[in-house]
Design an enzyme around this catalytic site. Structure first.
Site, mmCIF file in Angstrom:
data_model
loop_
_atom_site.group_PDB
_atom_site.id
_atom_site.type_symbol
_atom_site.label_atom_id
_atom_site.label_comp_id
_atom_site.label_asym_id
_atom_site.label_seq_id
_atom_site.Cartn_x
_atom_site.Cartn_y
_atom_site.Cartn_z
ATOM 1 N N HIS A 225 0.835 -1.198 0.000
ATOM 2 C CA HIS A 225 0.000 0.000 0.000
ATOM 3 C C HIS A 225 0.873 1.253 0.000
ATOM 4 O O HIS A 225 0.447 2.313 -0.468
ATOM 5 C CB HIS A 225 -0.903 0.035 1.238
ATOM 6 C CG HIS A 225 -1.950 -1.030 1.251
ATOM 7 N ND1 HIS A 225 -1.704 -2.301 1.714
ATOM 8 C CD2 HIS A 225 -3.248 -1.013 0.854
ATOM 9 C CE1 HIS A 225 -2.813 -3.024 1.610
ATOM 10 N NE2 HIS A 225 -3.755 -2.269 1.089
ATOM 11 N N ASP A 298 -4.911 -6.260 -7.633
ATOM 12 C CA ASP A 298 -5.133 -5.578 -6.365
ATOM 13 C C ASP A 298 -5.377 -4.107 -6.709
ATOM 14 O O ASP A 298 -5.250 -3.685 -7.864
ATOM 15 C CB ASP A 298 -3.921 -5.758 -5.446
ATOM 16 C CG ASP A 298 -4.268 -5.609 -3.969
ATOM 17 O OD1 ASP A 298 -5.358 -5.081 -3.652
ATOM 18 O OD2 ASP A 298 -3.456 -6.016 -3.120
#
Length: 555
Positions: A225, A298
């Site tokens: 992230h 993702d």
């Protein structure tokens, strides 16, 4: 596919929207129907099917309508800001499906991250199970199957037809900041077996499972992230550790795989993420591992991708590499950027129409087979599931399954007498959790406080007692400055400390900071209540654990 009832919801000159209530999810592939529908779609509709987007708000609003109208997405992803109670979630889902039918003519995948444990989005209307590592510690595959089976039924009742789970990463790096307790464990065989049970259970409930994060996110010490993790080992190691759970999942019938934003330069010769790697998505996943399902990225806005590439360029590269669905976690300019980039790539020939059709074919076929939709007599039919009495009976056992999973996850490392001390021992329980404090049973020599200040006050009150003192210090997320104080405060001659963790234990266990640990691997209410019962002496925790916790000197 057995039909029991057909009900008309609304009619337009172009589309007749029907609700088809079905009782089974047939395994027969439906590519003939998918091809018939695809032949009627525009390129805008096809590209839209390849997008899974976030939407703003908890109820249908003009911003949601604009996104559904402009980009014609084939899927939406829910976050906490979308979700209220079970009635609100079901109402929102129904409104989204109606608007999708009015605009794209095709129902959407409605997805959510409901892994259990520390990663959940839905807090009302579904059982709060303890998550993967708690289940892995317990090691009971049948319980995992039942958990997923029940959860799938609960989610479909809310209109959610896809769960972005299970995590199939092997967490063999105790420094992993993002996977840790989201994994079933540190052993590939354990993860593979648990993953298989979960996938079977979820998909038998006609809720689509998404195995993640291919080809493996378990052995990283970086969070994708925030940055691009780089893994420096070769294909032999990947085949031995990371890939077996995915191979087992594919054999179990896994419908969808989510990619990992991780680079493997020793394997592919560059630092491109696996999400945009033809080697991983086409050569390894499709050709070698024979995966025929849907490949989803993702979130493309994670910094591992967005920090290195223009998002439109990255989306094009990912589709060229083999992705079918591009996941976008926001509802701003990036959706338009990705949609436009894919349209332009097709127009210029960078992606040919056959490549687009291949992805849309897989997507539509999956929606058909999981009763999200049907296509017959040139009409799109919106699907729904209905469960048998036997299935409903299993759903009624949700609380029992949850308690068994949570109870089986309790693990203790340390001296036995610290959990069951003599009557003269002074026990001090420290916890910021109302649930845990309320569940503790206090004897005459016991103290229950909320924080380190309370502990300091109790220790001053006790003074230099000749009685043995045991401090049970509960944490969810570690504060190392605070823990250093606790260790110093409990270092006296007659004092001991048991660290009680209901979160990710690895940051503390791998330091060797404490000698004794009581772990639940889950912070759900039932896990906290069972931790208290363990401290009350009513529940006996495991002493053997298959999960590698990184404790110095302990294998």
């Amino acid at each position: 596919m057995k039909k029991t009832k057909v009900k008309i919801f609304f009619h337009t000159p172009i589309i007749l929207l029907l609700c088809l209530i079905v009782t089974t999810c047939g395994k027969k592939r439906m590519f003939e129907k998918a091809d018939a529908l695809i032949s009627t779609l525009s390129m805008e509709q096809k590209i839209g099917q390849m997008l899974m987007v976030a939407l703003p708000g908890k109820a249908m609003n003009s911003d949601m309508e604009k996104i559904l109208e402009k980009f014609l997405p084939g899927g939406v992803i829910y976050f906490g800001y979308n979700l209220t109670d079970d009635k609100g979630i079901a109402a929102l889902t129904g409104e989204i499906q109606i608007k999708s039918m009015q605009n794209s003519g095709i129902p959407v995948f409605v997805s959510v991250d409901q892994e259990g444990g520390r990663v959940v989005r839905i807090t009302s209307g579904v059982t709060q199970f303890p998550g993967n590592m708690a289940a892995g510690v317990g090691g009971d595959r049948d319980l995992v199957f039942q958990w997923a089976r029940i959860l799938g039924m609960e989610m479909r009742a809310l209109g959610i037809n896809m769960n972005l789970a299970p995590v199939l990463d092997v967490n063999n790096n105790p420094e992993n900041p993002v996977i840790n307790t989201r994994s079933f464990g540190s052993d590939p065989e354990l993860v593979a077996g648990m993953g298989r049970a979960y996938i079977k259970g979820l998909q038998e409930s006609r809720c689509i499972a998404v195995g993640k994060h291919f080809p493996g996110h378990g052995d990283t010490n970086k969070d994708s992230h925030l940055t691009l993790p780089v893994i420096h080992y070769g294909m032999d190691r990947l085949k031995r550790i990371e890939l077996p759970p995915f191979a087992e999942a594919i054999d179990a019938g896994l419908e969808c795989v989510m990619t990992a934003h991780i680079a493997f330069p020793e394997i592919v010769g560059n630092t491109d993420s696996a999400t945009i790697s033809p080697f991983f998505l086409t050569d390894v996943l499709r050709r070698d591992m024979k995966f025929e399902g849907v490949v989803m990225t993702d979130d493309m806005e994670m910094n591992a991708i967005s920090g290195k590439y223009d998002l439109g360029e990255a989306a094009v590269k990912s589709v060229q590499a083999g992705s079918d669905i591009i996941l976008i976690s926001s509802y701003g300019v990036n959706t338009e950027k990705i949609f436009s980039a894919l349209m332009e790539a097709v127009r210029k020939g960078a992606i040919d129409e056959k490549r687009i059709n291949d992805s849309v074919r897989r997507i539509i076929e999956l929606k058909l087979r999981y009763n999200i939709m049907d296509f017959k007599e040139n009409r799109v039919v919106s699907g729904h599931v209905e469960y048998s009495e036997k299935e409903k009976k299993l759903e009624g056992k949700a609380g029992e399954v949850n308690e068994m999973l949570s109870r089986n996850a309790l693990y203790y490392y340390g001296r036995d007498d610290l959990l069951k001390p003599g009557q003269e021992t002074v026990r001090v329980f420290v916890s910021g959790s109302d649930v845990l404090r309320r569940s503790l049973k206090k004897d005459n020599n016991d103290f229950i406080v909320e924080n380190i200040s309370g502990l300091q006050g109790i220790l001053r009150k006790i003074g230099k007692s000749s009685k043995p003192v045991i401090v049970y210090y509960h944490i969810y997320k570690p504060d190392f400055a605070e823990l250093a104080m606790v260790k110093d405060m409990t270092g006296g001659k007659y004092m001991e400390c048991v660290l009680v963790s209901s979160g990710d234990p690895f940051p503390v266990t791998r330091t060797g900071m404490f000698k004794s640990y009581l772990l639940s691997f889950s912070n759900t209410d039932i896990s906290l209540e069972l931790l208290a019962e363990c401290l009350n002496g009513a529940v006996t925790p495991l002493k053997n654990n298959s999960v590698y916790l990184g404790m110095p000197g302990v294998k």
